[in-house]
Design a protein around this motif. Sequence first.
Motif, PDB file in Angstrom:
ATOM      1  N   ALA A   1      13.328   1.168  -1.275  1.00 53.27           N
ATOM      2  CA  ALA A   1      14.566   0.865  -0.548  1.00 53.27           C
ATOM      3  C   ALA A   1      14.279   0.570   0.926  1.00 53.27           C
ATOM      4  O   ALA A   1      14.850  -0.362   1.499  1.00 53.27           O
ATOM      5  N   LEU A   2      13.398   1.367   1.526  1.00 61.73           N
ATOM      6  CA  LEU A   2      13.050   1.129   2.933  1.00 61.73           C
ATOM      7  C   LEU A   2      12.402  -0.238   3.114  1.00 61.73           C
ATOM      8  O   LEU A   2      12.633  -0.922   4.115  1.00 61.73           O
ATOM      9  N   TYR A   3      11.599  -0.639   2.124  1.00 63.82           N
ATOM     10  CA  TYR A   3      10.924  -1.932   2.229  1.00 63.82           C
ATOM     11  C   TYR A   3      11.871  -3.095   1.944  1.00 63.82           C
ATOM     12  O   TYR A   3      11.939  -4.063   2.704  1.00 63.82           O
TER      13      TYR A   3
ATOM     14  N   ILE B   1       0.839  -1.193   0.000  1.00 59.55           N
ATOM     15  CA  ILE B   1       0.000   0.000   0.000  1.00 59.55           C
ATOM     16  C   ILE B   1       0.875   1.244   0.000  1.00 59.55           C
ATOM     17  O   ILE B   1       2.019   1.201   0.463  1.00 59.55           O
ATOM     18  N   ASP B   2       0.356   2.330  -0.544  1.00 60.38           N
ATOM     19  CA  ASP B   2       1.029   3.626  -0.488  1.00 60.38           C
ATOM     20  C   ASP B   2       0.020   4.645   0.040  1.00 60.38           C
ATOM     21  O   ASP B   2      -0.920   5.025  -0.656  1.00 60.38           O
TER      22      ASP B   2
ATOM     23  N   PRO C   1       7.746  -2.050   6.821  1.00 59.15           N
ATOM     24  CA  PRO C   1       6.466  -2.280   6.147  1.00 59.15           C
ATOM     25  C   PRO C   1       6.048  -1.057   5.335  1.00 59.15           C
ATOM     26  O   PRO C   1       6.260   0.089   5.758  1.00 59.15           O
ATOM     27  N   SER C   2       5.463  -1.294   4.175  1.00 61.23           N
ATOM     28  CA  SER C   2       5.070  -0.185   3.314  1.00 61.23           C
ATOM     29  C   SER C   2       4.031   0.710   3.988  1.00 61.23           C
ATOM     30  O   SER C   2       4.009   1.918   3.747  1.00 61.23           O
ATOM     31  N   PHE C   3       3.209   0.131   4.844  1.00 62.60           N
ATOM     32  CA  PHE C   3       2.219   0.934   5.567  1.00 62.60           C
ATOM     33  C   PHE C   3       2.908   2.001   6.405  1.00 62.60           C
ATOM     34  O   PHE C   3       2.523   3.182   6.392  1.00 62.60           O
ATOM     35  N   VAL C   4       3.967   1.606   7.131  1.00 67.60           N
ATOM     36  CA  VAL C   4       4.671   2.543   8.011  1.00 67.60           C
ATOM     37  C   VAL C   4       5.491   3.534   7.189  1.00 67.60           C
ATOM     38  O   VAL C   4       5.485   4.745   7.454  1.00 67.60           O
ATOM     39  N   ALA C   5       6.202   3.033   6.168  1.00 65.21           N
ATOM     40  CA  ALA C   5       7.059   3.905   5.360  1.00 65.21           C
ATOM     41  C   ALA C   5       6.245   4.988   4.661  1.00 65.21           C
ATOM     42  O   ALA C   5       6.618   6.167   4.665  1.00 65.21           O
TER      43      ALA C   5
END
Length: 406
Positions: free
Chosen positions: A132-134, A86-87, A140-144
């Motif tokens: 990159a963070l993921y 998710i974004d 997690p993409s939710f947090v990023a």
Amino acid sequence: MLDRSDERVKHNESIPDLVKAFIDRIRSGDLGMLPVAVGLIVISTVFSILNPVFLLPNNLVNLLFDCATVGIISLGIVCVLLLGEIDLSVGSMSGLSSAIIGVLWVNAGWPVGGAIVVALVVGAAVGALYAALYSRLGMPSFVATLAGLLALLGLQLYILGPTGSINLPYASPLVRFGQILVMPAWLSHVLALVPGAVMVVIGMRTRERRRAANLSSQPFGALALKAGILTVALEFAVYYLNLGRGVPWMFGLLVVLVVALNYALTRTRWGRSMFAVGGNREAARRSGINVRRIYLSAFMLCSTLATLGGILSASRLASSSQQAGTGDVNLNAIAAAVIGGTSLFGGRGSAYSALLGIIVIQAISNGLTLLNLSSSLRYMITGAVLAIAVIVDSLARRSRVSHGRA
């Protein structure tokens, strides 16, 4: 002993066979675009009864103008949802791109083309950072993307400064594109012929390949019937819209992007890899797919499309402001993809889901506005439609699992 001379390959399925196969797919949970199509018909019928203005040509033209901005953002959401991610920052990314356009173009005197390029590069860089963070850090993409939502919103407010709003030149081509430019009637009618023609050409090629492999194939009559129905429907829609202002160029851009992404997802190695990673990441990695590269491309594409949506939103409003990208932009972009049929579980969906989903959401918004109802009802109804879409997706997924088609 079997008489092999009696073995026959059924080259042509009859129309009843195709209908039976369609019903079997529905029963097994392979619903495709059917729920959203039925929902759109119901919504249009209800609002046209409550207020006949809803189906007037000029109102539908305005609806298509409004669909384009969030629809392009939703198209990027489809990419990350296919991976089961998710974004949450697409609204803030669109607002930041709007601010970049206003500051560079109006305040700094840059050419509008240069300002657009800078905004798109920033959007791609933000998507690369999320990937990159993921992939590298396991965030997690939710947090990023939630962190990105706050950071990008803060950056938007910072670069706009104390004024908080920048008016864009009303007579500029960018603003005219977002507010008034429509296709010539003859061109829109010609373009409406293209989908049916492409369907026939692709269908005939597929038919010949299957016949050459001694596999059953769709009868030409059924193919011609489907192409004919599609062409008649599109030509009537174009004719009706041309009774008003006509087909917006901005909506045409959305359709072009939808077709391009659909081709990439269904006809390229990258698209097959997207579905494979979304279906089972570890299996995709073991089969030789570069999973990190797939995540990188999906997040970059999502943020870049959010940037483009923000640019078009600025052209639609003729301004860059602190309110751009806030409110229900995130909700509508994500809801459109899910309502259109893209699964939250990853591995299932299409580019057309964003197109159909945003038409449903904008139809609800437009209809409630015509009825002079409050925005609170719009939020509640949109939330209910989203909940129903997720429930249908979950039930369909269970049915596919029980039928061995997951």
